[in-house]
Write an enzyme that holds these catalytic residues in place. Sequence first.
Site, PDB file in Angstrom:
ATOM      1  N   LYS A   9       0.821  -1.208   0.000  1.00  0.00           N
ATOM      2  CA  LYS A   9       0.000   0.000   0.000  1.00  0.00           C
ATOM      3  C   LYS A   9       0.862   1.268   0.000  1.00  0.00           C
ATOM      4  O   LYS A   9       2.072   1.210   0.267  1.00  0.00           O
ATOM      5  CB  LYS A   9      -0.914  -0.029   1.235  1.00  0.00           C
ATOM      6  CG  LYS A   9      -1.914  -1.192   1.227  1.00  0.00           C
ATOM      7  CD  LYS A   9      -2.866  -1.078   2.410  1.00  0.00           C
ATOM      8  CE  LYS A   9      -3.848  -2.232   2.440  1.00  0.00           C
ATOM      9  NZ  LYS A   9      -4.878  -2.032   3.487  1.00  0.00           N
ATOM     10  N   PHE A  57     -15.549   5.096   6.417  1.00  0.00           N
ATOM     11  CA  PHE A  57     -14.147   5.349   6.048  1.00  0.00           C
ATOM     12  C   PHE A  57     -13.841   5.003   4.587  1.00  0.00           C
ATOM     13  O   PHE A  57     -12.698   5.116   4.154  1.00  0.00           O
ATOM     14  CB  PHE A  57     -13.198   4.587   6.983  1.00  0.00           C
ATOM     15  CG  PHE A  57     -13.420   3.087   7.014  1.00  0.00           C
ATOM     16  CD1 PHE A  57     -12.900   2.264   6.022  1.00  0.00           C
ATOM     17  CD2 PHE A  57     -14.152   2.507   8.048  1.00  0.00           C
ATOM     18  CE1 PHE A  57     -13.103   0.890   6.055  1.00  0.00           C
ATOM     19  CE2 PHE A  57     -14.358   1.128   8.088  1.00  0.00           C
ATOM     20  CZ  PHE A  57     -13.835   0.320   7.079  1.00  0.00           C
ATOM     21  N   ARG A  85      -1.617 -13.959   5.589  1.00  0.00           N
ATOM     22  CA  ARG A  85      -2.437 -13.203   6.551  1.00  0.00           C
ATOM     23  C   ARG A  85      -1.796 -13.247   7.937  1.00  0.00           C
ATOM     24  O   ARG A  85      -1.822 -12.267   8.675  1.00  0.00           O
ATOM     25  CB  ARG A  85      -3.861 -13.771   6.618  1.00  0.00           C
ATOM     26  CG  ARG A  85      -4.706 -13.561   5.376  1.00  0.00           C
ATOM     27  CD  ARG A  85      -5.135 -12.141   5.156  1.00  0.00           C
ATOM     28  NE  ARG A  85      -5.921 -11.558   6.217  1.00  0.00           N
ATOM     29  CZ  ARG A  85      -6.685 -10.469   6.076  1.00  0.00           C
ATOM     30  NH1 ARG A  85      -6.770  -9.843   4.898  1.00  0.00           N
ATOM     31  NH2 ARG A  85      -7.343  -9.968   7.083  1.00  0.00           N
ATOM     32  N   THR A  91      -5.970  -6.560  11.020  1.00  0.00           N
ATOM     33  CA  THR A  91      -6.216  -5.322  10.251  1.00  0.00           C
ATOM     34  C   THR A  91      -5.705  -4.088  10.980  1.00  0.00           C
ATOM     35  O   THR A  91      -5.081  -3.215  10.374  1.00  0.00           O
ATOM     36  CB  THR A  91      -7.741  -5.185   9.990  1.00  0.00           C
ATOM     37  OG1 THR A  91      -8.179  -6.369   9.319  1.00  0.00           O
ATOM     38  CG2 THR A  91      -8.046  -3.958   9.162  1.00  0.00           C
ATOM     39  N   ARG A 102       2.354  -5.759  10.037  1.00  0.00           N
ATOM     40  CA  ARG A 102       1.572  -4.595  10.482  1.00  0.00           C
ATOM     41  C   ARG A 102       1.998  -4.151  11.884  1.00  0.00           C
ATOM     42  O   ARG A 102       2.027  -2.962  12.182  1.00  0.00           O
ATOM     43  CB  ARG A 102       0.082  -4.930  10.428  1.00  0.00           C
ATOM     44  CG  ARG A 102      -0.439  -4.947   8.984  1.00  0.00           C
ATOM     45  CD  ARG A 102      -1.851  -5.514   8.880  1.00  0.00           C
ATOM     46  NE  ARG A 102      -2.433  -5.290   7.565  1.00  0.00           N
ATOM     47  CZ  ARG A 102      -3.588  -5.841   7.162  1.00  0.00           C
ATOM     48  NH1 ARG A 102      -4.255  -6.656   7.980  1.00  0.00           N
ATOM     49  NH2 ARG A 102      -4.061  -5.586   5.960  1.00  0.00           N
ATOM     50  N   ASN A 114      -2.037   0.429   6.955  1.00  0.00           N
ATOM     51  CA  ASN A 114      -1.582  -0.850   7.523  1.00  0.00           C
ATOM     52  C   ASN A 114      -0.694  -1.673   6.571  1.00  0.00           C
ATOM     53  O   ASN A 114      -0.688  -2.895   6.596  1.00  0.00           O
ATOM     54  CB  ASN A 114      -2.770  -1.651   8.063  1.00  0.00           C
ATOM     55  CG  ASN A 114      -3.761  -2.024   6.985  1.00  0.00           C
ATOM     56  OD1 ASN A 114      -3.537  -1.725   5.804  1.00  0.00           O
ATOM     57  ND2 ASN A 114      -4.836  -2.684   7.352  1.00  0.00           N
ATOM     58  N   HIS A 117      -2.007  -5.237   1.795  1.00  0.00           N
ATOM     59  CA  HIS A 117      -3.238  -6.016   1.636  1.00  0.00           C
ATOM     60  C   HIS A 117      -2.877  -7.464   1.330  1.00  0.00           C
ATOM     61  O   HIS A 117      -1.893  -7.713   0.631  1.00  0.00           O
ATOM     62  CB  HIS A 117      -4.077  -5.471   0.473  1.00  0.00           C
ATOM     63  CG  HIS A 117      -5.125  -6.437   0.020  1.00  0.00           C
ATOM     64  ND1 HIS A 117      -6.350  -6.539   0.642  1.00  0.00           N
ATOM     65  CD2 HIS A 117      -5.119  -7.399  -0.947  1.00  0.00           C
ATOM     66  CE1 HIS A 117      -7.058  -7.508   0.061  1.00  0.00           C
ATOM     67  NE2 HIS A 117      -6.331  -8.041  -0.904  1.00  0.00           N
TER      68      HIS A 117
HETATM   69  P1  DAT Z   1      -7.955  -6.433   5.809  1.00  0.00           P
HETATM   70  O1  DAT Z   1      -7.145  -5.424   5.026  1.00  0.00           O
HETATM   71  O2  DAT Z   1      -7.250  -6.852   7.067  1.00  0.00           O
HETATM   72  O3  DAT Z   1      -8.413  -7.591   4.978  1.00  0.00           O
HETATM   73  P2  DAT Z   1     -10.657  -5.350   5.582  1.00  0.00           P
HETATM   74  O4  DAT Z   1     -10.789  -6.100   4.303  1.00  0.00           O
HETATM   75  O5  DAT Z   1     -11.743  -5.539   6.586  1.00  0.00           O
HETATM   76  O6  DAT Z   1      -9.282  -5.665   6.331  1.00  0.00           O
HETATM   77  O7  DAT Z   1     -10.562  -3.799   5.313  1.00  0.00           O
HETATM   78  C1  DAT Z   1      -9.811  -3.307   4.216  1.00  0.00           C
HETATM   79  C2  DAT Z   1      -9.043  -2.090   4.641  1.00  0.00           C
HETATM   80  O8  DAT Z   1      -9.945  -1.056   5.052  1.00  0.00           O
HETATM   81  C3  DAT Z   1      -8.134  -2.303   5.847  1.00  0.00           C
HETATM   82  O9  DAT Z   1      -6.910  -2.866   5.493  1.00  0.00           O
HETATM   83  C4  DAT Z   1      -7.998  -0.920   6.380  1.00  0.00           C
HETATM   84  C5  DAT Z   1      -9.353  -0.305   6.120  1.00  0.00           C
HETATM   85  N1  DAT Z   1     -10.209  -0.445   7.306  1.00  0.00           N
HETATM   86  C6  DAT Z   1     -10.816  -1.559   7.763  1.00  0.00           C
HETATM   87  N2  DAT Z   1     -11.494  -1.341   8.898  1.00  0.00           N
HETATM   88  C7  DAT Z   1     -11.313  -0.020   9.165  1.00  0.00           C
HETATM   89  C8  DAT Z   1     -11.763   0.862  10.201  1.00  0.00           C
HETATM   90  N3  DAT Z   1     -12.549   0.424  11.196  1.00  0.00           N
HETATM   91  N4  DAT Z   1     -11.367   2.158  10.148  1.00  0.00           N
HETATM   92  C9  DAT Z   1     -10.594   2.619   9.147  1.00  0.00           C
HETATM   93  N5  DAT Z   1     -10.135   1.847   8.136  1.00  0.00           N
HETATM   94  C10 DAT Z   1     -10.484   0.555   8.145  1.00  0.00           C
HETATM   95 MG    MG Z   2      -9.681  -7.629   3.381  1.00  0.00          MG
END
Ligand code: DAT
Ligand code: MG
Length: 139
Positions: A9, A57, A85, A91, A102, A114, A117
Amino acid sequence: MERTFIILKPDCMEKKLAGTVLSRFEKAGLKIVACKMQQLTDSLLREHYSHLTDKPFFGFLCDYMKKMPVIMAILEGEDAIAKVRELLGPTKSADAPAGTIRGDYGDKSIVTFNVCHASDSPESAAAEIKRFFANNEIF
Ligand code: DAT
Ligand code: MG
């Protein structure tokens, strides 16, 4: 053998951590079978983050992901999806233990930043690989 999809990212690119993060995956036994740099677009991000379009967000997340070109790759190895993962950690970087990508490099106050991906299931890995790579870009 399994394949998974990753994106380094903008915060990873900005901090010049691309080599460090790819090296973690390689050291864990994963093999890079595809890799490219690309500027993401709204239409790709709306597909990629379709599970998040109604979140407050979402706009911030898309603006951030378009901030600069990112590196995308496909990693191959035994149990690659779960392994990658696990190497990433949860996350929220603030919840990620030291020793995870992370936990070591993510922003502890802003969840969005973070680092990396990774696909979270065989279904998402298949869809994401197809979305971002043509067959002739996979080796
Ligand atoms: P991951 O990237 O761990 O698979 P995700 O698919 O639920 O998590 O979310 C995608 C991205 O969105 C994540 O890397 C960061 C952002 N994100 C997720 N939850 C968030 C939150 N509560 N506040 C802000 N950004 C968030
Ligand atoms: Mg995801």
